[in-house]
Design a protein around this motif. Structure first.
Motif, PDB file in Angstrom:
ATOM      1  N   LEU A  35       0.831  -1.204   0.000  1.00 17.73           N
ATOM      2  CA  LEU A  35       0.000   0.000   0.000  1.00 17.73           C
ATOM      3  C   LEU A  35       0.868   1.258   0.000  1.00 17.73           C
ATOM      4  CD1 LEU A  35      -2.769   1.311   0.133  1.00 17.73           C
ATOM      5  CD2 LEU A  35      -2.738   1.056   2.603  1.00 17.73           C
TER       6      LEU A  35
ATOM      7  N   CYS B 110       2.383   4.113   5.392  1.00 19.16           N
ATOM      8  CA  CYS B 110       1.172   4.345   4.592  1.00 19.16           C
ATOM      9  C   CYS B 110       0.553   5.692   4.946  1.00 19.16           C
ATOM     10  CB  CYS B 110       0.131   3.259   4.851  1.00 19.16           C
ATOM     11  SG  CYS B 110       0.556   1.704   4.122  1.00 19.16           S
TER      12      CYS B 110
ATOM     13  N   GLY C  26      -8.403   5.252  -3.295  1.00 18.11           N
ATOM     14  CA  GLY C  26      -9.219   4.052  -3.434  1.00 18.11           C
ATOM     15  C   GLY C  26      -8.552   3.034  -4.330  1.00 18.11           C
TER      16      GLY C  26
ATOM     17  N   LEU D 156      -5.691   1.350  -2.607  1.00 21.86           N
ATOM     18  CA  LEU D 156      -6.151   0.339  -1.648  1.00 21.86           C
ATOM     19  C   LEU D 156      -6.525  -0.958  -2.360  1.00 21.86           C
ATOM     20  CD1 LEU D 156      -8.313   2.537   0.736  1.00 21.86           C
ATOM     21  CD2 LEU D 156      -6.419   1.097   1.458  1.00 21.86           C
ATOM     22  N   VAL D 157      -7.274  -0.821  -3.481  1.00 19.24           N
ATOM     23  CA  VAL D 157      -7.704  -2.023  -4.206  1.00 19.24           C
ATOM     24  C   VAL D 157      -6.486  -2.761  -4.775  1.00 19.24           C
ATOM     25  CG1 VAL D 157      -8.969  -2.861  -6.213  1.00 19.24           C
ATOM     26  CG2 VAL D 157      -9.997  -1.139  -4.730  1.00 19.24           C
TER      27      VAL D 157
ATOM     28  N   ALA E 103      -3.393  -2.710  -3.743  1.00 21.05           N
ATOM     29  CA  ALA E 103      -2.610  -3.329  -2.670  1.00 21.05           C
ATOM     30  C   ALA E 103      -3.317  -4.580  -2.157  1.00 21.05           C
ATOM     31  CB  ALA E 103      -2.391  -2.336  -1.529  1.00 21.05           C
ATOM     32  N   ALA E 104      -4.650  -4.518  -2.068  1.00 21.02           N
ATOM     33  CA  ALA E 104      -5.406  -5.688  -1.601  1.00 21.02           C
ATOM     34  C   ALA E 104      -5.242  -6.850  -2.574  1.00 21.02           C
ATOM     35  CB  ALA E 104      -6.879  -5.337  -1.417  1.00 21.02           C
ATOM     36  N   HIS E 105      -5.321  -6.555  -3.878  1.00 21.94           N
ATOM     37  CA  HIS E 105      -5.145  -7.613  -4.884  1.00 21.94           C
ATOM     38  C   HIS E 105      -3.748  -8.205  -4.804  1.00 21.94           C
ATOM     39  CE1 HIS E 105      -8.560  -6.298  -7.842  1.00 21.94           C
ATOM     40  NE2 HIS E 105      -8.994  -6.651  -6.652  1.00 21.94           N
TER      41      HIS E 105
END
Lengths: 427, 152
Positions: free
Chosen positions: A65, A246, A266, A269-270, A272-274
């Protein structure tokens, strides 16, 4: 026999394009069905979840992130600008800028692929415009990105440290000298090639310009210092330093440079989550594999096999290096790390090799695998950015690969390069 | 209709992003409480770990899975697609096996509680059930796509 089934099924499934997490699960399933059919069927689900359920591993999400926020927040560009004023006037100027900027960014992000994408997107077009061959620019960005997970923070090192139960902080510190060594030697090779091929140089803007760029980049340059300083000073753990980084990158991007909006945050975040999810399902799957390796006594089998071959740590390390270089050609580095380290480490410690030293060897080795075909994410990533065929990029990257191999040899046979700094800091 | 599906398909992304933001803030809060207030949040580590497992398993269905597809792509198209179809069937079967295992773990942990949070450990294994379900949906869509491209 058990080892052959486990690795055989794993190899066949992953070669056939089954997602690695499921290739590992499938191999474990086959091994359990053949050798331990009485195990409860909840085992797979339990080990997978337990493998993900770890506080130190959360650092992976946070460092990814931080890297994403850094890119969309204008931090990357300022670091490149600062590096330009610093080394742009040397022969082959933009090549040196690429290496120095990669080094600084390595101190913020922990992933080679993320660094390669960030630096490549800025440096490859800039170098093309200045008259460098695109393949050379791509090859340099590709190999310089390898510093990302060697200079702390580092995602593979977090995984290694948890796998073998050493301190994440110690692993991080051990990577500093080898990482800088790669940077310095890459610059040397860039200089030699640039003299040979008469590549351009920028002009020296004076110390005023350096100071100006330094001030502009200051907020960005503080990030690595916060991360490293926090871990070194024992102020916070690796995971906590990731979270602080972060928040810091978010504040700098949104309020100092004013380039980071809601939408970018946003998306960061997406992304980094993936990124975290695709790594962590493999980590979870290999927790099951680790359990199985312990239960079936596979590492004991492997150790006996190795001890029958050699008892000399120097020979052993040569074999390990050759082995991982070959594995790195075909396998994803993180998967290779998680699969083979538990099998090989008992033999290594049995010969008196320090677990941190061993870890650095394995990490550097596997990161070289990111730059070697046929399975080398960095090659295709940078070739794609440069719009060049991968073969051309591979040919241009040969001298730089030589640098990486030289550093690998130095790190392998001079333990002080990795072990002296952690000893100094944590004594 | 297809708009609704497109929005629903992105829902896991939104959940994962919100959970990741929460994790970040919780970890920062932990540091602040420790240094500024001199205390500790006993429940925050348990909660961040639980959230992390949920984030990973929910986002996994949307993330690009790591795989080595050079060989399959190099093969003639029909053979490559056939191999991918078989591989995807294996993925679906393992996912169902995992989900049944997760259901079993929820049964086994019915009375186990998180020490500081006080909630049931069932919440942990529930993540695999939900994540597995999402993964299965994606896997079934892939199987359909491969089968269709084979028959055409």
């Amino acid at each position: 026999m058990t080892l052959a089934v486990l690795l055989g099924v794993l190899l066949v499934l992953s070669a056939l394009g089954v997602p690695l997490a499921f290739a590992i699960l499938g191999a474990c399933f086959a091994t359990i069905a053949l050798f331990r059919p009485t195990l409860p069927m909840e085992l797979m689900a339990q080990q997978l979840v337990k493998g993900i359920d770890s506080f130190p591993l959360i650092a992976i999400a946070l460092f990814l992130l931080a890297g994403e926020l850094m890119n969309s927040g204008g931090i990357t560009r300022r670091i490149v600008d600062f590096a330009s004023t610093l080394v742009g006037h040397v022969r082959g100027g933009l090549g040196h800028v690429c290496v120095v900027a990669s080094m600084i960014i390595s101190g913020i992000s922990g992933s080679a692929v993320a660094d390669g994408a960030a630096i490549g997107a800025v440096m490859v077009p800039a170098m093309k415009r200045a008259g460098y061959p695109a393949a050379f620019a791509a090859a340099l960005c590709e190999t310089a990105a390898v510093m990302g997970p060697i200079i702390p923070p580092s995602i593979p090192m977090v995984i290694y440290a948890i796998l073998v139960e050493v301190s994440v902080g110690r692993m991080f510190i051990a990577g500093i000298i080898p990482g800088f060594l790669i940077g310095v030697m890459l610059m040397l090779v860039v200089y030699l090639i640039s003299r040979l091929r008469d590549y351009p140089r920028g002009s020296w803007g004076g110390f005023g310009a350096v100071g100006h760029a330094l001030i502009a980049a200051l907020a960005a340059l503080l990030t690595p210092i916060i991360i490293l300083g926090g871990i070194l000073g024992g102020v916070f753990t690796a995971t906590e330093s990731g979270a602080i980084a972060c928040v810091y990158c978010l504040l700098v991007g949104a309020f100092v440079y004013r380039e980071l909006g809601w939408r970018d945050t946003g998306r960061a975040l997406v992304n980094a989550a993936h990124g975290t999810a695709s790594v962590m399902v493999i980590v979870g799957a290999s927790a099951l594999m680790g359990w199985l390796i312990a239960d079936l006594g596979i590492s004991k089998q492997a150790s006996e096999l190795i001890f029958a071959l050699t008892r000399d740590p120097l020979v052993f390390l040569a074999i390990v290096n050759a082995f991982f270089l070959i594995v790195g050609l075909f396998m994803d580095p993180l998967a290779a790390l998680i699969v083979f380290v538990p099998i090989l480490l008992p033999a290594a410690t049995g010969m008196g090799i320090d677990a941190i030293h061993f870890g650095l060897i394995v990490v550097i080795n596997l990161m070289i695998g990111l730059c070697t075909p046929p399975v080398g994410y960095l090659i295709y990533l940078l070739a794609n950015i440069a719009g060049e065929p991968p073969q051309r990029v591979i040919r241009e990257s040969l001298p730089f690969l030589g640098v990486l191999l030289a550093v690998l040899l130095l790190v392998t046979y001079i333990p002080a390069l990795t072990l002296s700094l952690p000893r100094l800091v944590f004594s | 209709m297809s708009r609704v599906v497109a929005i629903l398909a992105r829902l896991p992304d939104v959940v994962a992003a919100v959970v990741l933001a929460t994790i970040t803030l919780l970890v920062v809060a932990q540091v602040i409480v420790r240094y500024v207030l001199g205390g500790s949040l006993a429940w925050s580590e348990e909660l961040t770990r639980l959230l992390f497992v949920w984030m990973v398993l929910v986002a996994a269905s949307r993330a690009q899975p790591m795989r080595i597809d050079q060989l399959v792509l190099a093969l003639p198209r029909r053979i490559g697609t056939l191999i991918q179809l078989v591989g995807e069937l294996l993925v679906a079967a393992l996912t169902v096996y995992l989900m049944v295992g997760a259901w079993g773990m929820m049964d086994l942990t019915e009375f186990d509680r998180y020490i500081a949070l006080g909630i049931s450990v069932q919440f942990l294994y529930c993540a695999l059930l939900v994540g597995g379900g999402l993964w299965l949906l994606r896997s079934l869509a892939m199987i359909l796509a491969h089968a269709r491209s084979l028959s055409s």
